[in-house]
Design an enzyme around this catalytic site. Structure first.
Site, PDB file in Angstrom:
ATOM      1  N   LYS A  38      -0.667   3.144  -7.468  1.00  7.81           N
ATOM      2  CA  LYS A  38      -1.677   4.194  -7.662  1.00  7.81           C
ATOM      3  C   LYS A  38      -3.038   3.530  -7.529  1.00  7.81           C
ATOM      4  O   LYS A  38      -3.612   3.085  -8.533  1.00  7.81           O
ATOM      5  CB  LYS A  38      -1.508   4.870  -9.023  1.00  7.81           C
ATOM      6  N   CYS A 114      -4.531  10.718  -5.889  1.00  5.25           N
ATOM      7  CA  CYS A 114      -5.405  11.062  -7.013  1.00  5.25           C
ATOM      8  C   CYS A 114      -5.843  12.506  -6.824  1.00  5.25           C
ATOM      9  O   CYS A 114      -6.529  12.824  -5.843  1.00  5.25           O
ATOM     10  CB  CYS A 114      -6.601  10.111  -7.024  1.00  5.25           C
TER      11      CYS A 114
END
Length: 222
Positions: A38, A114
């Site tokens: 991430k 995101c």
């Protein structure tokens, strides 16, 4: 099986991390080393070890090999997605270097986005521009709620317009009381030009549950 997959969602808070965790579990059960990545994580909290994001910690714990936190999340940001991603200098080269390092360690890297597909970065580029740059095939998480059909179709079209393959989509039941749930799933199956890879039920604390059983990756396992 592809070596790098990008997980995006129809919106923020639709279950990208839950589905990414399910993918990591399913791949590990199939004998592959799979790690989560991430690159940019908002709403991170200050800890004794520095900024930490809960979603990134879940990906770190769900990866099939041991990774340090910075490998999973090079950009832990405080604040919400609008302010964090526009106020902090995001270096796409650093994101790419992190992806390359993980690709050298694992059979498959699950990259979690995101927010949704068109999140603006601080240099007025979209996060999706980096995904296009890296030519990452995409899996779409559809949070099943009012309006999700519109969101799913628009997001799928945006991915296709950006020239990337939409490998499939996963339904995540985020509202257990939603009326016409079955009809919504049926319409998504009919309208989305990609196979459904799974359907996650509403689960309390899904980060603690085995999730691989809710996926069928046959369509992307060739």
């Amino acid at each position: 099986m592809l070596t790098r997959l990008f997980v995006t969602g129809t919106d923020t808070a639709v279950g990208k991390t839950v589905v990414s965790r399910a993918l990591l579990q399913a791949l590990s059960q199939n004998g592959r080393t799979a790690v989560g990545y991430k690159p940019v994580a908002t709403e991170s909290k200050e800890t004794s070890e520095g900024l930490r994001n809960q979603d990134a910690l879940i990906l770190q714990a769900s990866s099939s090999i041991e990774l340090n936190y910075q490998e999973v999340n090079p950009y832990p940001l405080q604040g919400d997605v609008i302010h964090a991603c526009t106020d902090t200098l995001i270096n796409y080269e650093k994101m790419t270097e992190g992806l390359q390092c993980l690709s050298a360690k694992a059979d498959t890297v699950i990259v979690e986005g995101c927010g949704g597909w068109k999140v603006m970065m601080n240099d007025q580029r979209f996060y999706s521009d980096w995904v296009v740059q890296e030519q990452l095939p995409v899996i779409l998480v559809v949070g099943i709620k009012l309006g999700c059909i519109n969101h799913a179709l628009l997001t799928a079209q945006a991915i296709i317009n950006d020239g990337l393959p939409l490998l499939g989509w996963v339904a995540n039941r985020i509202n257990p009381g939603l009326a016409h749930y079955a009809e919504t799933i049926a319409m998504l199956r009919d309208r989305l030009a990609a196979p459904q890879l799974g359907q996650l039920p509403y689960l309390p604390r899904p980060e603690e549950k085995p999730l691989a059983k809710y996926l069928d990756l046959t369509a992307i396992s060739g």
